[in-house]
Scaffold this motif. Structure first.
Motif, short mmCIF file in Angstrom:
data_model
loop_
_atom_site.label_atom_id
_atom_site.label_comp_id
_atom_site.label_asym_id
_atom_site.label_seq_id
_atom_site.Cartn_x
_atom_site.Cartn_y
_atom_site.Cartn_z
N MET A 123 30.92 -50.86 -5.29
CA MET A 123 31.45 -50.67 -6.64
C MET A 123 32.93 -51.01 -6.72
SD MET A 123 28.72 -49.88 -8.17
CE MET A 123 29.35 -49.45 -9.79
N GLY A 124 33.46 -51.70 -5.70
CA GLY A 124 34.83 -52.20 -5.76
C GLY A 124 35.87 -51.34 -5.09
N GLY A 125 35.44 -50.30 -4.36
CA GLY A 125 36.39 -49.42 -3.68
C GLY A 125 36.75 -49.90 -2.29
N SER A 126 37.62 -49.13 -1.63
CA SER A 126 38.06 -49.47 -0.27
C SER A 126 37.97 -48.25 0.62
CB SER A 126 39.49 -50.01 -0.29
OG SER A 126 40.40 -49.03 -0.73
N LEU A 127 38.18 -48.48 1.94
CA LEU A 127 38.01 -47.42 2.93
C LEU A 127 39.23 -47.34 3.85
CD1 LEU A 127 34.37 -48.33 4.04
CD2 LEU A 127 35.02 -46.59 2.36
N TYR A 128 39.50 -46.13 4.32
CA TYR A 128 40.44 -45.94 5.42
C TYR A 128 39.70 -46.22 6.73
CZ TYR A 128 43.81 -43.46 2.42
OH TYR A 128 44.71 -43.12 1.46
N PRO A 129 40.31 -46.95 7.67
CA PRO A 129 39.62 -47.24 8.92
C PRO A 129 39.45 -46.03 9.82
CG PRO A 129 41.84 -48.10 9.00
CD PRO A 129 41.61 -47.65 7.59
N GLU A 130 40.36 -45.05 9.73
CA GLU A 130 40.29 -43.90 10.62
C GLU A 130 40.94 -42.69 9.95
OE1 GLU A 130 38.70 -42.08 13.14
OE2 GLU A 130 38.83 -44.02 14.13
N PRO A 135 48.11 -38.53 7.86
CA PRO A 135 48.83 -37.26 7.87
C PRO A 135 48.07 -36.17 7.11
CG PRO A 135 50.32 -39.07 7.32
CD PRO A 135 48.93 -39.64 7.31
N GLY A 136 47.94 -35.01 7.73
CA GLY A 136 47.30 -33.89 7.08
C GLY A 136 45.78 -33.90 7.10
N ARG A 137 45.18 -34.94 7.67
CA ARG A 137 43.72 -35.02 7.71
C ARG A 137 43.19 -34.50 9.05
NH1 ARG A 137 41.26 -38.46 3.98
NH2 ARG A 137 42.61 -38.66 2.16
N THR A 179 29.83 -32.92 10.13
CA THR A 179 30.73 -34.06 9.89
C THR A 179 30.71 -34.95 11.12
OG1 THR A 179 32.98 -34.74 9.28
CG2 THR A 179 32.78 -32.77 10.65
N LEU A 180 30.37 -36.24 10.91
CA LEU A 180 30.21 -37.18 12.02
C LEU A 180 30.68 -38.58 11.60
CD1 LEU A 180 27.40 -35.19 11.88
CD2 LEU A 180 27.10 -36.28 14.10
N HIS A 181 31.84 -38.67 10.96
CA HIS A 181 32.30 -39.97 10.48
C HIS A 181 33.75 -40.20 10.84
CE1 HIS A 181 34.65 -38.47 6.91
NE2 HIS A 181 33.85 -37.44 7.09
N GLY A 182 34.10 -41.47 10.97
CA GLY A 182 35.48 -41.83 11.25
C GLY A 182 36.21 -42.36 10.03
N GLN A 183 35.49 -43.12 9.18
CA GLN A 183 36.10 -43.72 8.01
C GLN A 183 35.88 -42.84 6.77
OE1 GLN A 183 34.74 -47.85 7.72
NE2 GLN A 183 36.32 -48.39 9.19
N GLY A 184 36.54 -43.21 5.69
CA GLY A 184 36.40 -42.47 4.45
C GLY A 184 36.98 -43.23 3.28
N GLY A 201 40.99 -32.68 1.91
CA GLY A 201 41.04 -33.62 0.79
C GLY A 201 40.15 -34.83 0.92
N THR A 202 39.45 -34.98 2.04
CA THR A 202 38.58 -36.13 2.24
C THR A 202 37.39 -36.07 1.28
OG1 THR A 202 39.17 -36.31 4.58
CG2 THR A 202 37.10 -37.32 3.90
N PRO A 203 37.13 -37.17 0.52
CA PRO A 203 35.97 -37.19 -0.38
C PRO A 203 34.66 -37.06 0.39
CG PRO A 203 37.55 -38.88 -1.01
CD PRO A 203 37.98 -38.36 0.33
N GLU A 204 33.75 -36.24 -0.12
CA GLU A 204 32.51 -35.96 0.60
C GLU A 204 31.25 -36.11 -0.25
OE1 GLU A 204 31.94 -34.92 3.80
OE2 GLU A 204 34.03 -34.89 4.48
N ALA A 205 31.37 -36.15 -1.57
CA ALA A 205 30.18 -36.23 -2.42
C ALA A 205 30.51 -37.03 -3.67
CB ALA A 205 29.70 -34.83 -2.79
N THR A 206 29.67 -38.01 -4.00
CA THR A 206 29.93 -38.88 -5.15
C THR A 206 28.64 -39.20 -5.89
OG1 THR A 206 29.61 -40.96 -3.92
CG2 THR A 206 31.84 -40.03 -3.93
#
Length: 259
Positions: A123-130, A135-137, A179-184, A201-206
């Motif tokens: 849908m046109g979004g992007s991801l953090y690699p790790e 900071p703060g995650r 929780t078993l993921h590296g990206q978000g 603050g990591t998104p978990e449900a959409t």
């Protein structure tokens, strides 16, 4: 009665480091069959073997599974780095247009972990690699040691938007998840509504706003012990209801709207 068919997106693996195979976790099939009440069908996610057109014609819904390879960052306009890990470009080529086709038609899908990320990218979004490098995650990755029970154990709370889709589905404004993921999610895609967050603050449900059918995705792994887990069971039950509705008339069952 013939059960509706849920296409389970497979991943590419090497058996004994040399024999190429398409594989899917047995727990995905257990959740689809035992909780959703549908027939699981493993899909070799590779455009050499299947097309989106064939998939939407033959399947009634789709489970977008987790997997070790990540969505290639070129799919959201970024260059690949070592932090992005391994990729599966064949899966990218099938699943990203499949998501967009399902969003358009209302054919139901449920995204899990990588599937959650695929929906955002489609849908046109992007991801953090790790995530853990931000900071703060927190570190959301699977524990490297222990039994499967220990690796899939509940590790953090997810808080939902009050009155939203997930709040109403779960009957609670927060739940405990694994929780078993590296990206978000870095940038939410167009129409992606983020309704659940981890404590950091990591998104978990959409879900996809204004999609005519079921379009829920979660960053955790609800397929683990889905028949008994009080969070997983309503998610797979609602997904199964949407798949049956589609199978009975090729008509979408709208996702619950926020109150």
């Amino acid at each position: 009665m013939t059960r509706p068919v849920v296409g389970i997106i497979g991943n590419q693996y090497l058996i004994n480091d040399q024999y190429p195979a398409h594989a899917g976790g047995a727990m995905n099939s257990e959740a689809v069959s035992g909780v959703s009440g549908c027939m699981p069908l493993l899909i070799p996610a590779d455009p050499r073997f299947v097309s989106v057109k064939e998939l939407v014609e033959r399947c009634d819904g789709f489970l977008l599974t987790g997997g070790r390879p990540n969505v290639h960052p070129e799919e959201y306009g970024e260059a690949a780095t070592d932090a992005h890990g391994a990729f599966d470009r064949a899966r990218d080529a099938i699943v990203l247009p499949l998501v967009r086709a399902c969003v358009e038609s209302g054919q139901p899908f449920l995204g899990i972990c990588r599937g959650f990320q695929e929906v955002n990218v489609a849908m046109g979004g992007s991801l953090y690699p790790e995530i853990r490098d931000l900071p703060g995650r927190d570190n959301h990755r699977m524990p490297p040691d222990g039994t499967l029970e220990e690796k899939f154990a509940l590790r953090h709370r997810v808080t939902f938007a009050k009155g939203g889709v997930f709040h109403r589905l779960m009957g609670a404004d927060s739940v405990m998840t694994n929780t078993l993921h590296g990206q978000g999610i870095k940038r939410a895609g167009q129409r992606i509504v983020i309704e659940g967050h981890a404590p950091d603050g990591t998104p978990e449900a959409t879900y996809v706003a204004d999609a005519p059918g079921f379009s829920l995705s979660v960053q955790w792994h609800p397929e683990w012990d889905a028949a008994n887990d009080p969070v997983s069971r309503p998610l797979f039950t609602a997904f199964g209801d949407a798949v049956r509705a589609w199978a009975n008339g090729r008509e979408p069952m709208p996702v619950l709207k926020s109150a």
